[in-house]
Design a protein around this motif. Structure first.
Motif, mmCIF file in Angstrom:
data_model
loop_
_atom_site.group_PDB
_atom_site.id
_atom_site.type_symbol
_atom_site.label_atom_id
_atom_site.label_comp_id
_atom_site.label_asym_id
_atom_site.label_seq_id
_atom_site.Cartn_x
_atom_site.Cartn_y
_atom_site.Cartn_z
ATOM 1 N N TRP A 50 5.914 -28.611 35.406
ATOM 2 C CA TRP A 50 4.746 -28.747 34.524
ATOM 3 C C TRP A 50 3.570 -29.354 35.293
ATOM 4 O O TRP A 50 2.450 -28.871 35.220
ATOM 5 C CB TRP A 50 5.153 -29.618 33.343
ATOM 6 C CG TRP A 50 4.131 -29.860 32.290
ATOM 7 C CD1 TRP A 50 3.443 -31.011 32.080
ATOM 8 C CD2 TRP A 50 3.709 -28.960 31.266
ATOM 9 N NE1 TRP A 50 2.626 -30.888 30.987
ATOM 10 C CE2 TRP A 50 2.768 -29.635 30.467
ATOM 11 C CE3 TRP A 50 4.045 -27.649 30.939
ATOM 12 C CZ2 TRP A 50 2.150 -29.049 29.369
ATOM 13 C CZ3 TRP A 50 3.432 -27.055 29.834
ATOM 14 C CH2 TRP A 50 2.498 -27.748 29.070
ATOM 15 N N GLN A 51 3.853 -30.424 36.050
ATOM 16 C CA GLN A 51 2.800 -31.078 36.841
ATOM 17 C C GLN A 51 2.247 -30.152 37.914
ATOM 18 O O GLN A 51 1.067 -30.212 38.234
ATOM 19 C CB GLN A 51 3.333 -32.359 37.481
ATOM 20 C CG GLN A 51 3.555 -33.483 36.494
ATOM 21 C CD GLN A 51 4.163 -34.707 37.152
ATOM 22 O OE1 GLN A 51 4.862 -34.618 38.153
ATOM 23 N NE2 GLN A 51 3.892 -35.870 36.568
ATOM 24 N N SER A 69 9.510 -31.337 34.105
ATOM 25 C CA SER A 69 8.367 -32.245 34.247
ATOM 26 C C SER A 69 7.649 -31.989 35.574
ATOM 27 O O SER A 69 6.410 -31.941 35.626
ATOM 28 C CB SER A 69 8.807 -33.708 34.165
ATOM 29 O OG SER A 69 9.266 -34.009 32.868
ATOM 30 N N ARG A 100 -0.327 -27.255 24.222
ATOM 31 C CA ARG A 100 -0.251 -28.605 24.793
ATOM 32 C C ARG A 100 1.013 -29.357 24.368
ATOM 33 O O ARG A 100 0.966 -30.493 23.895
ATOM 34 C CB ARG A 100 -1.502 -29.388 24.448
ATOM 35 C CG ARG A 100 -2.741 -28.819 25.097
ATOM 36 C CD ARG A 100 -3.937 -29.716 24.865
ATOM 37 N NE ARG A 100 -5.069 -29.215 25.614
ATOM 38 C CZ ARG A 100 -6.119 -28.622 25.043
ATOM 39 N NH1 ARG A 100 -6.168 -28.473 23.738
ATOM 40 N NH2 ARG A 100 -7.117 -28.197 25.791
ATOM 41 N N HIS A 149 4.646 -30.694 25.799
ATOM 42 C CA HIS A 149 5.378 -30.958 27.041
ATOM 43 C C HIS A 149 6.737 -30.254 26.987
ATOM 44 O O HIS A 149 7.432 -30.308 25.966
ATOM 45 C CB HIS A 149 5.566 -32.462 27.240
ATOM 46 C CG HIS A 149 5.945 -32.808 28.632
ATOM 47 N ND1 HIS A 149 7.225 -32.654 29.101
ATOM 48 C CD2 HIS A 149 5.205 -33.258 29.677
ATOM 49 C CE1 HIS A 149 7.267 -33.015 30.373
ATOM 50 N NE2 HIS A 149 6.051 -33.388 30.746
#
Length: 184
Positions: free
Chosen positions: A97-98, A94, A119, A121
């Motif tokens: 990814w950010q 996460s 798209r 996650h």
């Protein structure tokens, strides 16, 4: 039309229900080769018309069957973050990814560029069955582009070290066949 079918297929992959037994088998430590002839390998291979034995070899080379493997790519070199729990792996992917980092996730080490493109996650790919669907999808794309060749297999990894990767896959195929024979 082809794009619509592709989008539909990818949505289905992203929504495949979590198969807790696959993750627990991998985490339990009881069977290093839990993925051999596993239902999730068989389903993914069948769906994308790829060899389940080849898919097993890719899993062996990419993560040694670790569903929570994360590899961070820097300057063309992958840095493995092994030994993570689901929670730690989810937090890490996460965060990566950010940050827009280039990384690989899960049992098939699916690269974040594939996830950006569709798209999806990366936490979804910590489920081994979902990840194997993506691995088979990526392999199928390469087989469609390059034919049933070692080049297609080498392109799965995305590395510039195609020959080295192909030899790793070949050695994994030989090794896993020996493991299969001991299990009969």
């Amino acid at each position: 039309m082809r794009q619509l079918v592709l989008v539909g297929a990818l949505l289905f992959i992203a929504l495949v229900p979590f198969r807790a037994e696959a993750g627990s088998e991998a985490r339990s430590g009881r069977d290093t080769y839990w993925y051999l002839n596993h239902r999730c390998i068989q389903e993914a291979a069948h769906r994308y018309h790829v060899s389940p034995v080849l898919l097993e070899a890719i899993v062996h080379v990419e993560s040694e069957g670790n569903p929570f493997a994360v590899g961070v790519n820097r300057q063309g070199v992958g840095e493995s973050r092994g030994g993570l729990s689901y929670t730690k792996a989810a937090e890490l992917v996460s965060r990566l990814w950010q940050q827009g980092a280039n990384f690989d996730v899960g049992v098939g080490q699916i690269n974040s560029r594939h996830l950006e493109q569709y798209r999806v996650h990366p936490v979804h790919l910590l489920d081994p069955c979902v990840n194997l669907q993506w691995a088979a999808f990526v392999l199928r794309q390469n087989l469609d582009l390059f034919g049933n060749t070692w080049v297609a297999i080498g392109r799965y990894n995305g590395s510039k070290r195609l020959t080295q990767y192909v030899w790793k896959i070949y050695r994994a195929l030989v090794h896993l066949e020996k493991v299969r024979k001991t299990r009969r």
